[in-house]
Design a protein around this motif. Structure first.
Motif, PDB file in Angstrom:
ATOM      1  N   ARG A  56       0.826  -1.215   0.000  1.00 41.40           N
ATOM      2  CA  ARG A  56       0.000   0.000   0.000  1.00 41.40           C
ATOM      3  C   ARG A  56       0.858   1.263   0.000  1.00 41.40           C
ATOM      4  O   ARG A  56       0.504   2.265  -0.630  1.00 41.40           O
ATOM      5  CB  ARG A  56      -0.971   0.003   1.181  1.00 41.40           C
ATOM      6  N   LYS A  57       2.012   1.232   0.674  1.00 41.87           N
ATOM      7  CA  LYS A  57       2.919   2.381   0.654  1.00 41.87           C
ATOM      8  C   LYS A  57       3.511   2.569  -0.742  1.00 41.87           C
ATOM      9  O   LYS A  57       3.621   3.696  -1.231  1.00 41.87           O
ATOM     10  CB  LYS A  57       4.041   2.202   1.684  1.00 41.87           C
ATOM     11  N   ILE A  62       3.667   5.428  -6.052  1.00 37.83           N
ATOM     12  CA  ILE A  62       3.531   5.391  -7.510  1.00 37.83           C
ATOM     13  C   ILE A  62       2.342   6.246  -7.957  1.00 37.83           C
ATOM     14  O   ILE A  62       2.420   6.951  -8.963  1.00 37.83           O
ATOM     15  CB  ILE A  62       3.428   3.936  -8.012  1.00 37.83           C
ATOM     16  N   LEU A  63       1.256   6.211  -7.196  1.00 41.44           N
ATOM     17  CA  LEU A  63       0.101   7.056  -7.512  1.00 41.44           C
ATOM     18  C   LEU A  63       0.504   8.531  -7.507  1.00 41.44           C
ATOM     19  O   LEU A  63       0.165   9.281  -8.438  1.00 41.44           O
ATOM     20  CB  LEU A  63      -1.026   6.802  -6.506  1.00 41.44           C
ATOM     21  N   GLU A  64       1.237   8.952  -6.496  1.00 37.93           N
ATOM     22  CA  GLU A  64       1.696  10.342  -6.423  1.00 37.93           C
ATOM     23  C   GLU A  64       2.582  10.694  -7.614  1.00 37.93           C
ATOM     24  O   GLU A  64       2.459  11.782  -8.190  1.00 37.93           O
ATOM     25  CB  GLU A  64       2.465  10.580  -5.114  1.00 37.93           C
ATOM     26  N   GLU A  65       3.471   9.774  -8.003  1.00 36.38           N
ATOM     27  CA  GLU A  65       4.363  10.015  -9.140  1.00 36.38           C
ATOM     28  C   GLU A  65       3.578  10.151 -10.442  1.00 36.38           C
ATOM     29  O   GLU A  65       3.875  11.017 -11.267  1.00 36.38           O
ATOM     30  CB  GLU A  65       5.385   8.883  -9.266  1.00 36.38           C
ATOM     31  N   ILE A  66       2.579   9.303 -10.619  1.00 36.73           N
ATOM     32  CA  ILE A  66       1.786   9.355 -11.848  1.00 36.73           C
ATOM     33  C   ILE A  66       0.975  10.655 -11.914  1.00 36.73           C
ATOM     34  O   ILE A  66       0.904  11.293 -12.961  1.00 36.73           O
ATOM     35  CB  ILE A  66       0.883   8.111 -11.973  1.00 36.73           C
ATOM     36  N   SER A  76      -5.140   2.818 -15.916  1.00 40.86           N
ATOM     37  CA  SER A  76      -6.108   1.900 -15.313  1.00 40.86           C
ATOM     38  C   SER A  76      -5.580   1.584 -13.919  1.00 40.86           C
ATOM     39  O   SER A  76      -4.502   1.028 -13.772  1.00 40.86           O
ATOM     40  CB  SER A  76      -6.269   0.631 -16.152  1.00 40.86           C
ATOM     41  N   LEU A  77      -6.324   2.022 -12.917  1.00 41.95           N
ATOM     42  CA  LEU A  77      -5.901   1.802 -11.536  1.00 41.95           C
ATOM     43  C   LEU A  77      -6.167   0.374 -11.106  1.00 41.95           C
ATOM     44  O   LEU A  77      -7.032  -0.295 -11.669  1.00 41.95           O
ATOM     45  CB  LEU A  77      -6.662   2.741 -10.596  1.00 41.95           C
ATOM     46  N   GLY A  78      -5.473  -0.069 -10.084  1.00 38.98           N
ATOM     47  CA  GLY A  78      -5.798  -1.342  -9.461  1.00 38.98           C
ATOM     48  C   GLY A  78      -7.167  -1.218  -8.813  1.00 38.98           C
ATOM     49  O   GLY A  78      -7.559  -0.133  -8.379  1.00 38.98           O
ATOM     50  N   GLY A  79      -7.891  -2.317  -8.732  1.00 38.82           N
ATOM     51  CA  GLY A  79      -9.245  -2.280  -8.185  1.00 38.82           C
ATOM     52  C   GLY A  79      -9.317  -1.721  -6.777  1.00 38.82           C
ATOM     53  O   GLY A  79     -10.283  -1.055  -6.413  1.00 38.82           O
ATOM     54  N   MET A  88      -8.195   8.287  -2.862  1.00 38.35           N
ATOM     55  CA  MET A  88      -9.257   8.891  -3.663  1.00 38.35           C
ATOM     56  C   MET A  88      -9.257  10.406  -3.493  1.00 38.35           C
ATOM     57  O   MET A  88      -9.469  11.129  -4.461  1.00 38.35           O
ATOM     58  CB  MET A  88     -10.613   8.279  -3.290  1.00 38.35           C
ATOM     59  N   GLU A  89      -8.978  10.873  -2.288  1.00 36.08           N
ATOM     60  CA  GLU A  89      -8.872  12.321  -2.066  1.00 36.08           C
ATOM     61  C   GLU A  89      -7.738  12.911  -2.895  1.00 36.08           C
ATOM     62  O   GLU A  89      -7.873  13.995  -3.460  1.00 36.08           O
ATOM     63  CB  GLU A  89      -8.630  12.621  -0.585  1.00 36.08           C
ATOM     64  N   LEU A  90      -6.623  12.201  -2.958  1.00 33.25           N
ATOM     65  CA  LEU A  90      -5.483  12.651  -3.754  1.00 33.25           C
ATOM     66  C   LEU A  90      -5.874  12.750  -5.236  1.00 33.25           C
ATOM     67  O   LEU A  90      -5.555  13.727  -5.905  1.00 33.25           O
ATOM     68  CB  LEU A  90      -4.311  11.680  -3.576  1.00 33.25           C
ATOM     69  N   ILE A  91      -6.575  11.745  -5.729  1.00 28.20           N
ATOM     70  CA  ILE A  91      -7.026  11.737  -7.124  1.00 28.20           C
ATOM     71  C   ILE A  91      -7.967  12.916  -7.370  1.00 28.20           C
ATOM     72  O   ILE A  91      -7.828  13.650  -8.350  1.00 28.20           O
ATOM     73  CB  ILE A  91      -7.715  10.389  -7.451  1.00 28.20           C
ATOM     74  N   GLN A  92      -8.912  13.119  -6.477  1.00 28.51           N
ATOM     75  CA  GLN A  92      -9.895  14.192  -6.639  1.00 28.51           C
ATOM     76  C   GLN A  92      -9.273  15.579  -6.529  1.00 28.51           C
ATOM     77  O   GLN A  92      -9.754  16.522  -7.153  1.00 28.51           O
ATOM     78  CB  GLN A  92     -10.989  14.067  -5.585  1.00 28.51           C
ATOM     79  N   ALA A  93      -8.230  15.700  -5.723  1.00 32.88           N
ATOM     80  CA  ALA A  93      -7.626  17.017  -5.471  1.00 32.88           C
ATOM     81  C   ALA A  93      -6.831  17.543  -6.663  1.00 32.88           C
ATOM     82  O   ALA A  93      -6.574  18.741  -6.754  1.00 32.88           O
ATOM     83  CB  ALA A  93      -6.722  16.946  -4.245  1.00 32.88           C
ATOM     84  N   SER A  94      -6.454  16.676  -7.576  1.00 37.98           N
ATOM     85  CA  SER A  94      -5.639  17.101  -8.710  1.00 37.98           C
ATOM     86  C   SER A  94      -6.509  17.673  -9.830  1.00 37.98           C
ATOM     87  O   SER A  94      -7.434  17.026 -10.300  1.00 37.98           O
ATOM     88  CB  SER A  94      -4.828  15.923  -9.252  1.00 37.98           C
ATOM     89  N   ASN A  95      -6.164  18.870 -10.258  1.00 38.75           N
ATOM     90  CA  ASN A  95      -6.852  19.491 -11.400  1.00 38.75           C
ATOM     91  C   ASN A  95      -6.475  18.814 -12.704  1.00 38.75           C
ATOM     92  O   ASN A  95      -7.119  19.048 -13.726  1.00 38.75           O
ATOM     93  CB  ASN A  95      -6.507  20.979 -11.481  1.00 38.75           C
ATOM     94  N   GLU A  96      -5.424  18.010 -12.664  1.00 42.22           N
ATOM     95  CA  GLU A  96      -4.924  17.337 -13.866  1.00 42.22           C
ATOM     96  C   GLU A  96      -5.580  15.981 -14.111  1.00 42.22           C
ATOM     97  O   GLU A  96      -5.258  15.316 -15.082  1.00 42.22           O
ATOM     98  CB  GLU A  96      -3.409  17.131 -13.725  1.00 42.22           C
TER      99      GLU A  96
END
Length: 173
Positions: A56-57, A62-66, A76-79, A88-96
């Motif tokens: 998970r770490k 890797i999520l942050e790097e992408i 395509s994210l892992g399930g 999910m908050e990190l994903i939502q917070a990005s304007n990109e």
């Protein structure tokens, strides 16, 4: 723009992602394959040898790097990726980032995964179809909260891959 495809295993994230990336001329990243490539090991082996906390770490790093990449890409994210920590908050917070939940009902997921279960360590031990359906039902209940926070929900039950890709492109404008 980064396009994130979310959903349960068997929902078609990798299949749709590859074709969408080709269609819109962007690179494609299969998140699970990226993790395996970096660790030179399968996800199942990572879990067995190094444990879920390590996994998970690594997943978060890797999520942050992408998200920080300076290029347009389809991912395509892992399930389980959107469901841990505050991913999910990190994903939502990005304007990109624009996120899409590829949503299938339990019956369709069960049919798809029944045919693929030998290749999926998480469900390979579930020999009876009703046990597989029960497993999916429980997971979807737990994960639905996160998946449903996507920018767009694409209902995929009766749609071809072409229709799903067209729907994503239409949503992107």
């Amino acid at each position: 723009m980064k396009i994130f495809l979310l959903g349960y295993m068997g929902s078609g994230k990798s299949y749709i992602g590859k074709r969408l990336a080709e269609r819109i001329d962007q690179n494609f990243i299969d998140f699970d394959e990226e993790i395996e490539k970096r660790e030179n090991s399968t996800i199942n082996e990572i879990f067995q040898k190094k444990g879920e906390i390590f996994f998970r770490k690594l997943e978060r790093k890797i999520l942050e790097e992408i998200i920080a990449l300076k290029e347009d890409v389809v991912i395509s994210l892992g399930g389980g990726t959107p469901c841990y920590g505050n991913n999910m908050e990190l994903i939502q917070a990005s304007n990109e980032v624009t996120s899409f939940y590829l949503k299938l009902n339990i019956e369709n997921l069960t049919e798809r995964l029944e045919a693929e279960k030998a290749h999926r360590p998480m469900i390979s031990h579930l020999e009876e179809k009703n046990k597989l359906e029960e497993f999916i039902r429980k997971h979807l209940f737990e994960r639905g909260f996160y998946y449903n926070q996507s920018d767009y929900i694409i209902y995929c039950n009766d749609k071809s891959s072409e229709e799903i890709i067209a729907k994503i492109q239409e949503s992107l404008g």
